[in-house]
Scaffold this active site. Structure first.
Site, PDB file in Angstrom:
ATOM      1  N   PRO A   1       1.865   7.717  -0.579  1.00 15.53           N
ATOM      2  CA  PRO A   1       2.640   8.457  -1.595  1.00 15.53           C
ATOM      3  C   PRO A   1       4.106   8.050  -1.698  1.00 15.53           C
ATOM      4  O   PRO A   1       4.889   8.726  -2.368  1.00 15.53           O
ATOM      5  CB  PRO A   1       2.526   9.904  -1.091  1.00 15.53           C
ATOM      6  CG  PRO A   1       2.426   9.773   0.402  1.00 15.53           C
ATOM      7  CD  PRO A   1       1.656   8.517   0.652  1.00 15.53           C
TER       8      PRO A   1
ATOM      9  N   CYS B   1       0.895  -1.170   0.000  1.00 13.38           N
ATOM     10  CA  CYS B   1       0.000   0.000   0.000  1.00 13.38           C
ATOM     11  C   CYS B   1       0.928   1.213   0.000  1.00 13.38           C
ATOM     12  O   CYS B   1       1.183   1.804   1.034  1.00 13.38           O
ATOM     13  CB  CYS B   1      -0.874   0.002   1.243  1.00 13.38           C
ATOM     14  SG  CYS B   1      -1.982  -1.405   1.326  1.00 13.38           S
TER      15      CYS B   1
ATOM     16  N   LYS C   1       7.426   5.204   2.702  1.00 14.77           N
ATOM     17  CA  LYS C   1       8.170   4.019   3.163  1.00 14.77           C
ATOM     18  C   LYS C   1       8.879   3.349   1.989  1.00 14.77           C
ATOM     19  O   LYS C   1       9.934   2.742   2.168  1.00 14.77           O
ATOM     20  CB  LYS C   1       7.232   3.062   3.903  1.00 14.77           C
ATOM     21  CG  LYS C   1       6.646   3.755   5.135  1.00 14.77           C
ATOM     22  CD  LYS C   1       5.675   2.935   5.916  1.00 14.77           C
ATOM     23  CE  LYS C   1       5.013   3.770   7.004  1.00 14.77           C
ATOM     24  NZ  LYS C   1       4.012   4.734   6.502  1.00 14.77           N
TER      25      LYS C   1
ATOM     26  N   CYS D   1      -1.491   3.460  10.859  1.00 15.29           N
ATOM     27  CA  CYS D   1      -1.285   4.702  11.618  1.00 15.29           C
ATOM     28  C   CYS D   1      -2.534   4.922  12.485  1.00 15.29           C
ATOM     29  O   CYS D   1      -3.205   5.939  12.389  1.00 15.29           O
ATOM     30  CB  CYS D   1      -1.000   5.891  10.709  1.00 15.29           C
ATOM     31  SG  CYS D   1      -2.182   6.132   9.393  1.00 15.29           S
TER      32      CYS D   1
END
Ligand code: SAM
Length: 447
Positions: free
Chosen positions: A273, A270, A276, A390
């Site tokens: 933007p 995923c 990671k 998150c």
């Protein structure tokens, strides 16, 4: 930057650099959020329409301040009027009350300026002009009875914590000791935290660069530097050249957790933007597939990687349906940074709490489980999967990890940070480096 006050009550349109102009447009952004649009999207649409770049800073600042104080401002308005005014008047008053009820040390305009400019703002809109007297009276009444009114509304948890009631209850149930700290952290301004690209520099070297540029900053993790005053990214030394990226300290925990080695094949499931994705590529020469379901968001992965001068295979596809995009080659590592409530990052996105609905949590949890189940078979034996959200809600964190461990016989749970609760450094305090968003991390090895 604070807007100036160059409007007269008789002008038909306030000057674009006036607080009246900013208030009117922040009220429009608030109306869009109340109708279900995310604040960044509402502001993008608004800025495209009004096309006044100089006014953007003030409009954005007021809109964000209002959403951080929405519970309080709405409660104040309800206490100050006998019946709710029409929506355009209510939204203008809510923005003005959010500014007026700010702690005096964080207020950016004088009370007189806010009242004067709110009346100007009401005067220029046909929908609000007939009620400019009400706008004036409500705001002056607030200033006259400020302390009493603030004390009165504090009995209402939504006004006190500036989160919806159901959200407060969820946090309180999940974190009976830390719930007040968590809610308070959600109402603070997030710092600008940077990740130093280890291919290009180190935290110590980069702190020297900032010191020379007279930009106060502290080390905030193995690759993290926190600026003590926010700056536009274009003015952050080395940002455009890919020496640093913007990434919260908690989000910076993901890539090292995968313990990648050169030559590994890695799936970032995923990816947009691409925060990671970029970090993983900075750590080692790997063969990285960056998967993203949203085509427009996937373009942001490409932009980020081009700034960092790094390469991945960006793939548009649904992580829960590998048959549609997977080439059949197994991965050494899989990162699932799953879509979630965002409850750990509400200080950066104060609109999230007002947009989410209680039923969203169960729907998101089902989607996260589908992804875990669909991507596990893509991992080599001995390979590792990191699941991250998150979020501070256990339904998206620890409960998912336990569900997966129970269901997947060949999954061994490894050590990982688990639940990171949000915490806020004292403003301007160089010694307290513990300032981070809320995140959850679990890690599994395939036997
Ligand atoms: C939490 S964000 C990822 C942030 C990213 N990892 C980073 O560090 O910059 C979740 C992302 O997952 C994407 N997404 C949601 N559902 C998806 C799915 N079924 N398959 C692939 N991506 C998905 C969303 O569009 C969003 O970009």
């Amino acid at each position: 930057m604070p807007a100036t006050q160059t409007t007269s009550h008789f002008a038909m349109q306030p000057a674009p650099d006036s607080l009246a102009f900013a208030l009117n447009n922040a009220a429009r952004a608030l109306a869009a959020v109340r109708a279900g649009t995310a604040l960044p999207a509402a502001l993008t649409a608004l800025f495209a329409e009004i096309d006044v770049p100089a006014a953007r800073g003030a409009i954005q600042d007021i809109a964000y301040r209002t959403l951080r104080a929405l519970g309080r401002a709405d409660a104040l308005l309800a206490a100050l009027v006998r019946k709710p005014p029409p929506a355009p008047v209510a939204n203008l008053l809510t923005c003005a009350l959010a500014l007026l009820s700010d702690e005096p040390e964080s207020a950016i305009y004088t009370p007189f300026t806010v009242v004067d400019q709110a009346v100007c703002a009401a005067n220029v809109q046909p929908a609000t002009r007939p009620m400019k007297g009400l706008v004036n009276a409500v705001l002056r009444n607030f200033l006259r009875s400020r302390a009493t009114l603030l004390a009165q509304i504090m009995h209402d948890p939504v006004a006190r914590w500036n989160h919806p009631r159901w959200w407060i209850d969820e946090v309180r149930t999940a974190w009976p000791i830390a719930w007040e700290e968590i809610l308070s952290a959600g109402n603070t301004h997030a710092p600008l935290t940077l990740r130093v690209n280890q291919r290009r520099s180190t935290v110590a070297e980069y702190l020297d660069v900032l010191h020379t540029a007279q930009i106060p900053a502290v080390a905030a993790g193995p690759s993290a530097v926190r600026l003590l005053r926010a700056l536009p990214v274009e003015r952050v030394p080395g940002f455009m050249q890919g020496v640093v990226s913007v990434q919260d300290a908690s989000a910076q925990r993901a890539a090292p957790l995968l313990e990648i080695r050169p030559g590994m094949r890695v799936l970032d499931a995923c990816a947009a933007p691409g925060g990671k994705t970029g970090h993983l590529l900075e750590l080692a020469e790997i063969d990285l597939v960056a998967l993203e379901v949203d085509q427009a968001r996937a373009m942001r992965i490409e932009q980020n990687l081009s700034r960092l001068q790094l390469m991945a295979t960006v793939c548009i596809g649904n992580a829960s349906s590998p048959d549609e995009w997977w080439d059949g080659r197994l991965f050494d590592r899989v990162l699932i940074d799953a879509p979630c409530s965002g409850s750990g990052i509400v200080r950066r996105h104060p609109d999230i709490r007002w947009l989410r609905r209680p039923a969203d949590l169960a729907a998101l949890a089902r989607e996260q489980q589908r992804m875990l189940a669909a991507l596990w078979p893509l991992l080599k034996p001995g390979g590792e999967l990191v699941y991250a959200t998150c979020s501070i809600f256990p339904i998206e964190g620890e409960r998912q990890a336990q569900w997966f461990e129970g269901k997947q016989q060949d999954a061994v749970r490894l050590s990982a940070p688990g639940q990171l609760l949000p915490s806020t450094a004292l403003p301007g305090c160089a010694s307290n480096t513990d300032d981070r968003d809320g995140f959850f991390y679990a890690r599994f090895r395939k036997q």
